[in-house]
Design an enzyme around this catalytic site. Sequence first.
Site, PDB file in Angstrom:
ATOM      1  N   GLU A 287       0.350  -1.361  -0.334  1.00  0.00           N
ATOM      2  CA  GLU A 287      -0.247  -0.439   0.117  1.00  0.00           C
ATOM      3  C   GLU A 287       0.394   1.221   0.146  1.00  0.00           C
ATOM      4  O   GLU A 287       0.671   2.315  -0.442  1.00  0.00           O
ATOM      5  CB  GLU A 287      -1.013  -0.010   1.537  1.00  0.00           C
ATOM      6  CG  GLU A 287      -2.235  -0.734   1.073  1.00  0.00           C
ATOM      7  CD  GLU A 287      -3.183   0.280   1.972  1.00  0.00           C
ATOM      8  OE1 GLU A 287      -4.669  -0.513   1.989  1.00  0.00           O
ATOM      9  OE2 GLU A 287      -3.134   0.173   3.212  1.00  0.00           O
ATOM     10  N   HIS A 308       8.308 -27.018  -1.609  1.00  0.00           N
ATOM     11  CA  HIS A 308       7.384 -27.986  -2.471  1.00  0.00           C
ATOM     12  C   HIS A 308       6.722 -27.486  -3.132  1.00  0.00           C
ATOM     13  O   HIS A 308       6.072 -27.870  -3.783  1.00  0.00           O
ATOM     14  CB  HIS A 308       6.571 -28.720  -1.287  1.00  0.00           C
ATOM     15  CG  HIS A 308       8.964 -29.246  -0.798  1.00  0.00           C
ATOM     16  ND1 HIS A 308       9.210 -31.097  -0.819  1.00  0.00           N
ATOM     17  CD2 HIS A 308       8.951 -29.047   0.079  1.00  0.00           C
ATOM     18  CE1 HIS A 308      10.498 -31.155  -0.140  1.00  0.00           C
ATOM     19  NE2 HIS A 308      10.735 -29.406   0.525  1.00  0.00           N
ATOM     20  N   LYS A 422     -14.428   0.059  -4.181  1.00  0.00           N
ATOM     21  CA  LYS A 422     -15.206   0.392  -2.888  1.00  0.00           C
ATOM     22  C   LYS A 422     -16.497   1.215  -3.716  1.00  0.00           C
ATOM     23  O   LYS A 422     -17.650   1.201  -3.738  1.00  0.00           O
ATOM     24  CB  LYS A 422     -14.611   1.067  -1.604  1.00  0.00           C
ATOM     25  CG  LYS A 422     -13.946   0.433  -1.649  1.00  0.00           C
ATOM     26  CD  LYS A 422     -13.314   1.516   0.487  1.00  0.00           C
ATOM     27  CE  LYS A 422     -12.361   0.678   0.885  1.00  0.00           C
ATOM     28  NZ  LYS A 422     -12.085   2.083   2.369  1.00  0.00           N
TER      29      LYS A 422
END
Length: 447
Positions: A287, A308, A422
């Site tokens: 951010e 792995h 948003k």
Amino acid sequence: MIKIDISQIQKFIPQSAIKTLEPEVTDAIRKLENGSGAGNDFIGWMDLASKTEKGLLDAIEETARILRDNCEVVIVAGIGGSYLGSRAVIEALSNSFVQSVRDGKNPQILFAGHNISEDYLYELTEYIKDKKFGIINISKSGTTTETALAFRLLKKQCEDQRGKETARKVIVAITDARRGAARVCADKEGYRSFIIPDNVGGRFSVLTPVGLLPIAVAGYDIRQLVKGAADMEGQTTSTVRLEDNPAAMYAAARNALYRGGKKIEILVNFQPKLHYLSEWWKQLYGESEGKDGKGIFPASVDFSTDLHSMGQWIQEGERTIFETVISVDKVQHSVLVPADDENLDGLNFLAGKHVDEVNKMAELGTQLAHVDGGVPNIRITVPQLNEYWIGQLIYMFEKGCGISGYVLGVNPFNQPGVEAYKKNMFALLGKPGYEEESKKILSRIKK
Ligand code: PA5
């Protein structure tokens, strides 16, 4: 002390790269110190630890005691910076199987409000339906949908299950001093509350009540955490030489690599308890730096588990990555590899060795293999996983982030990009005030 080793990046950067960056790094630290850089109204975290008042710690511990005495489970409702820091510290300090077994009295800490999953919320509300639970509702803005939605459900369940009077005692709000729905609700209901300082952004807020209260409820020593951070403050000022300043060195190293085409940083741990520290770190750096078309992409892996799975990519994939390894010097417990007469698994060559010795050789072997494979390696050594050293590590990463953002040339303290989803979500859901956006978005998806 926390040590940072950049010897394994040297062959990937010009010899003078770190020296060349030194004036930029010093300038960045000075900007943070004198508040002359971009986003300077959000640098309250810089001296938060050294200025934490005893009265605040006393009040947090007192509230933690009330929650501990009255709850089997405490749910931290928050998202992003409002939950990742406390989760990172609690998981790093907790027993991997039984959270907070130290005195058998600690409530279980669960998290909500960091997703909008109906199944998650159903399962959580089912799990707590016969338990004495409390809530810490954390939101700086006080209006975050994920958190507000979870809190609405949990508040009702708490009042229904425990009665209004008890609910008032076991619900705590941590939010802005004046603004936002969480503040209005806390004041109206008479909840205990703590303030998130105006000048501290969410992702830098772990050393405010946002992180400290849940950590104290989990039974950990917040004074040692704050002390660790305050000590790291002193080690990372502009008066400290670059080679003695781990935050500055980290910022210089990662920027040197970025300028040389290494666009992805993978934070590596060899202790599964550090998984959420990486999640916290990803938010902090992602951010703060990912804007204006720039920024290192922060990724993370848990080794040796992910050797792995992601190990192949890291060893031989596109050479645009570098690794930063958090290496923990001393483990808390002792487990020796037993000898076995039959030796069917062929592991007798390890008999009598500590499991951590095997882990450390996996770490060293991986470092050598990855460096040979073209992956530069920064190594951060932490003496032990306790409150003090985690406090130091947190501050080192925060300071490194502020420095790094300024060296990169961005404002590390805003996050304008977070609003885009948003706006669309509110328009799609028909939130009052979003009528115009609703029309536009609906005609767009119909096409
Ligand atoms: O770093 C940030 O500012 C964000 O990630 C916030 O922490 C997150 O969006 C939660 O916001 P709030 O605490 O206002 O609910």
